[in-house]
Design a protein around this motif. Structure first.
Motif, PDB file in Angstrom:
ATOM      1  N   SER A  89       0.839  -1.214   0.000  1.00  0.00           N
ATOM      2  CA  SER A  89       0.000   0.000   0.000  1.00  0.00           C
ATOM      3  C   SER A  89       0.867   1.255   0.000  1.00  0.00           C
ATOM      4  O   SER A  89       0.586   2.227  -0.707  1.00  0.00           O
ATOM      5  CB  SER A  89      -0.923  -0.009   1.231  1.00  0.00           C
ATOM      6  N   GLN A  90       1.935   1.228   0.842  1.00  0.00           N
ATOM      7  CA  GLN A  90       2.836   2.385   0.908  1.00  0.00           C
ATOM      8  C   GLN A  90       3.521   2.599  -0.438  1.00  0.00           C
ATOM      9  O   GLN A  90       3.665   3.747  -0.907  1.00  0.00           O
ATOM     10  CB  GLN A  90       3.892   2.143   1.997  1.00  0.00           C
ATOM     11  N   SER A  91       3.912   1.484  -1.074  1.00  0.00           N
ATOM     12  CA  SER A  91       4.560   1.585  -2.390  1.00  0.00           C
ATOM     13  C   SER A  91       3.603   2.152  -3.416  1.00  0.00           C
ATOM     14  O   SER A  91       3.992   2.956  -4.274  1.00  0.00           O
ATOM     15  CB  SER A  91       5.054   0.210  -2.843  1.00  0.00           C
ATOM     16  N   GLU A  92       2.334   1.729  -3.305  1.00  0.00           N
ATOM     17  CA  GLU A  92       1.332   2.221  -4.255  1.00  0.00           C
ATOM     18  C   GLU A  92       1.106   3.721  -4.074  1.00  0.00           C
ATOM     19  O   GLU A  92       0.984   4.467  -5.050  1.00  0.00           O
ATOM     20  CB  GLU A  92       0.022   1.448  -4.043  1.00  0.00           C
ATOM     21  N   VAL A  93       1.072   4.174  -2.783  1.00  0.00           N
ATOM     22  CA  VAL A  93       0.895   5.614  -2.514  1.00  0.00           C
ATOM     23  C   VAL A  93       2.079   6.400  -3.068  1.00  0.00           C
ATOM     24  O   VAL A  93       1.916   7.450  -3.708  1.00  0.00           O
ATOM     25  CB  VAL A  93       0.732   5.847  -0.997  1.00  0.00           C
ATOM     26  N   THR A  94       3.284   5.899  -2.795  1.00  0.00           N
ATOM     27  CA  THR A  94       4.506   6.582  -3.276  1.00  0.00           C
ATOM     28  C   THR A  94       4.506   6.676  -4.800  1.00  0.00           C
ATOM     29  O   THR A  94       4.836   7.712  -5.391  1.00  0.00           O
ATOM     30  CB  THR A  94       5.743   5.816  -2.806  1.00  0.00           C
ATOM     31  N   LEU A  95       4.107   5.547  -5.459  1.00  0.00           N
ATOM     32  CA  LEU A  95       4.072   5.520  -6.919  1.00  0.00           C
ATOM     33  C   LEU A  95       3.043   6.505  -7.454  1.00  0.00           C
ATOM     34  O   LEU A  95       3.277   7.212  -8.445  1.00  0.00           O
ATOM     35  CB  LEU A  95       3.763   4.098  -7.402  1.00  0.00           C
ATOM     36  N   THR A  96       1.916   6.592  -6.772  1.00  0.00           N
ATOM     37  CA  THR A  96       0.857   7.517  -7.191  1.00  0.00           C
ATOM     38  C   THR A  96       1.333   8.966  -7.103  1.00  0.00           C
ATOM     39  O   THR A  96       1.096   9.790  -7.997  1.00  0.00           O
ATOM     40  CB  THR A  96      -0.404   7.310  -6.327  1.00  0.00           C
ATOM     41  N   LEU A  97       2.012   9.293  -5.970  1.00  0.00           N
ATOM     42  CA  LEU A  97       2.521  10.659  -5.783  1.00  0.00           C
ATOM     43  C   LEU A  97       3.548  11.013  -6.852  1.00  0.00           C
ATOM     44  O   LEU A  97       3.557  12.114  -7.405  1.00  0.00           O
ATOM     45  CB  LEU A  97       3.142  10.810  -4.385  1.00  0.00           C
ATOM     46  N   LYS A  98       4.434  10.050  -7.152  1.00  0.00           N
ATOM     47  CA  LYS A  98       5.460  10.297  -8.172  1.00  0.00           C
ATOM     48  C   LYS A  98       4.823  10.507  -9.532  1.00  0.00           C
ATOM     49  O   LYS A  98       5.235  11.380 -10.305  1.00  0.00           O
ATOM     50  CB  LYS A  98       6.433   9.115  -8.230  1.00  0.00           C
ATOM     51  N   THR A  99       3.795   9.699  -9.828  1.00  0.00           N
ATOM     52  CA  THR A  99       3.117   9.830 -11.117  1.00  0.00           C
ATOM     53  C   THR A  99       2.438  11.182 -11.232  1.00  0.00           C
ATOM     54  O   THR A  99       2.488  11.857 -12.270  1.00  0.00           O
ATOM     55  CB  THR A  99       2.085   8.698 -11.277  1.00  0.00           C
ATOM     56  N   SER A 100       1.779  11.618 -10.141  1.00  0.00           N
ATOM     57  CA  SER A 100       1.080  12.911 -10.135  1.00  0.00           C
ATOM     58  C   SER A 100       2.071  14.060 -10.327  1.00  0.00           C
ATOM     59  O   SER A 100       1.822  15.019 -11.061  1.00  0.00           O
ATOM     60  CB  SER A 100       0.315  13.084  -8.817  1.00  0.00           C
ATOM     61  N   SER A 101       3.215  13.942  -9.627  1.00  0.00           N
ATOM     62  CA  SER A 101       4.239  14.990  -9.726  1.00  0.00           C
ATOM     63  C   SER A 101       4.802  15.078 -11.146  1.00  0.00           C
ATOM     64  O   SER A 101       5.011  16.153 -11.683  1.00  0.00           O
ATOM     65  CB  SER A 101       5.353  14.681  -8.721  1.00  0.00           C
ATOM     66  N   ALA A 102       4.988  13.932 -11.745  1.00  0.00           N
ATOM     67  CA  ALA A 102       5.529  13.895 -13.106  1.00  0.00           C
ATOM     68  C   ALA A 102       4.525  14.480 -14.089  1.00  0.00           C
ATOM     69  O   ALA A 102       4.920  15.231 -15.025  1.00  0.00           O
ATOM     70  CB  ALA A 102       5.875  12.454 -13.501  1.00  0.00           C
ATOM     71  N   ASN A 103       3.261  14.173 -13.898  1.00  0.00           N
ATOM     72  CA  ASN A 103       2.228  14.716 -14.795  1.00  0.00           C
ATOM     73  C   ASN A 103       2.129  16.224 -14.677  1.00  0.00           C
ATOM     74  O   ASN A 103       1.982  16.954 -15.674  1.00  0.00           O
ATOM     75  CB  ASN A 103       0.868  14.081 -14.469  1.00  0.00           C
TER      76      ASN A 103
END
Length: 444
Positions: A425-439
């Motif tokens: 879950s933590q990895s998924e949250v981190t991945l989501t934040l990184k994706t949002s930041s990149a977008n």
């Protein structure tokens, strides 16, 4: 031998002129008159139509009864020409085409089938037996006629659905086997082939029960040590017969043959039981009950030294059956504890057997859906306690300890799973934040 079936009308007109009674004929003329009546009895008639050739059928019945009585009461009748005439008459009557099987016939539900020609056939079989039983009978003379073809045709007649005929055939084969030593191996070979055809070509063969009854007597007479051929029959024929869909029709006879083998040669027990358990049915409860019955009969004849060799595999299977959701399977397995001899064997090997079956008994006594099974399992557990309370307590303690360890292991696995989920879950949250930041960065 070809059949003289449905003679022409002019021949029938000649042969239906009644011959004098054998009892009224002069002694010198009786053999010739006997031969004439046997010759007439060679003719077969159409029994499918009860209104046809009634006179000829009635006359043949009279002659058959007469020749049976004459063979039983007379001496010196079996001379060379009469042997030929006797077995010609027998072959012409018995070795006809078997009536086609009724595909809807159920031997468990329907009345027994009686073929329309049975009144004549019964007299022919009776005459056959009188010939074989005659004090004048000489196998050395008869072997010209009771040969490989005769035996093959006789065993093929076991395809008849008339149980009366199959009983007569059983008697005939048994007596031929006893009198003709040179035919014994051939008879066994024909039976082998017949069973192989039934098993591997999926042929319906009604006479399995009767043939197995004959084999039971034959096996009982085997000398020890058993020949290789006899052992092969046990493992290549009798064992595979357990896998046929019609096992319930001949299971009792099959078990008898198997038990005869294991009593003759106990050293076969371990190999047989191991291979038998590998054929254990998994999805047919009725068949599983039959297997349990056979297993009990096998154990009943085992010496303690042979029982020790198979006790583990046997009770591993019993433990599975005790836990069966099908109450008949569980009930039949629990009935093993009603057998005094088996219980005595278990008591000797309690430290090896109790740990195998006790967990299943405890589970069933607490959780089975059938109240009868719960009661039976509870009674078995009580018996275990009375046999050796110290051993019982030790095993129970080991079971509790094992369950405790299993519970601890499950808790550890659950904790690891929760931890992995949290990490995921933590990895998924981190991945989501990184994706949002990149977008967001891309939009700028």
């Amino acid at each position: 031998m070809p059949s003289k079936k449905h003679p022409p009308e002019e021949v029938v007109a000649k042969i239906t002129a009644p011959l004098p009674l054998l009892t009224n004929a002069k002694p010198a003329a009786r053999i010739d008159l006997f031969a004439k009546k046997l010759r007439f009895c060679c003719y077969t008639f159409d029994f499918q139509d009860p209104t046809s050739q009634v006179k000829e059928k009635d006359l043949k019945t009279i002659y058959l009864k007469e020749v049976v009585e004459f063979m039983e009461e007379s001496r010196g009748v079996l001379i060379e020409p009469i042997y030929a005439m006797c077995f010609t008459m027998i072959a012409h009557n018995l070795f006809q085409a078997v009536h086609p099987n009724n595909p809807n016939y159920d031997p468990d539900e329907d009345d027994p089938i009686v073929v329309p020609e049975w009144p004549h056939l019964q007299l022919v079989y009776t005459f056959f037996f009188r010939v074989l039983e005659s004090p004048d009978f000489q196998p050395s003379e008869a072997k010209k006629y009771i040969d490989h073809h005769f035996v093959t045709d006789l065993i093929n007649r076991f395809a008849s659905e008339d149980i009366n005929e199959r009983e007569c055939l059983k008697t005939a084969v048994h007596r031929i086997y006893g009198k003709f030593l040179g035919l014994r191996a051939f008879i066994r070979n024909v039976v082998n082939n017949k069973f192989l055809e039934m098993m591997y070509e999926d042929l319906y063969f009604p006479g399995v029960t009767e043939i197995l009854e004959v084999l039971g007597s034959i096996i009982n007479g085997y000398a020890c040590p058993l020949k290789r051929e006899h052992k092969q029959f046990l493992f290549q024929i009798l064992l595979p017969l357990h896998s046929t869909p019609n096992l319930q029709h001949y299971q009792a006879q099959l078990v008898y043959c198997v038990v005869q083998y294991l009593e003759k040669d106990p050293t076969l027990t371990e190999e047989y039981v191991t291979k038998f358990l590998k054929r254990w049915p998994r999805t047919v409860a009725a068949k599983e009950v039959m297997f349990l019955g056979e297993l009990e009969e096998i154990i009943d004849v085992l010496q303690p030294s042979e029982f020790i060799k198979v006790q583990r595999v046997v009770f591993l299977q019993l433990a599975k059956c005790i836990k069966s959701e099908h109450f008949q399977v569980a009930e039949r397995a629990l009935y093993f504890w009603d057998n005094e001899y088996i219980v005595s064997l278990m008591e000797v090997s309690s430290t090896q057997i109790f740990p195998i079956v006790l967990p299943g008994l405890l589970q069933v006594s607490n959780f089975h859906w059938n109240s009868t099974i719960i009661t039976m399992a509870t009674n078995v557990i009580k018996n275990f306690m009375t046999v050796d309370q110290k051993v019982f307590a030790t095993i129970l303690s080991n079971i509790k300890q094992k369950k405790k360890q299993e519970k601890k292991h499950r808790a550890e696995l659950t904790a690891k799973w929760v931890k992995l989920n949290a990490i995921a879950s933590q990895s998924e949250v981190t991945l989501t934040l990184k994706t949002s930041s990149a977008n967001a960065e891309n939009k700028r």
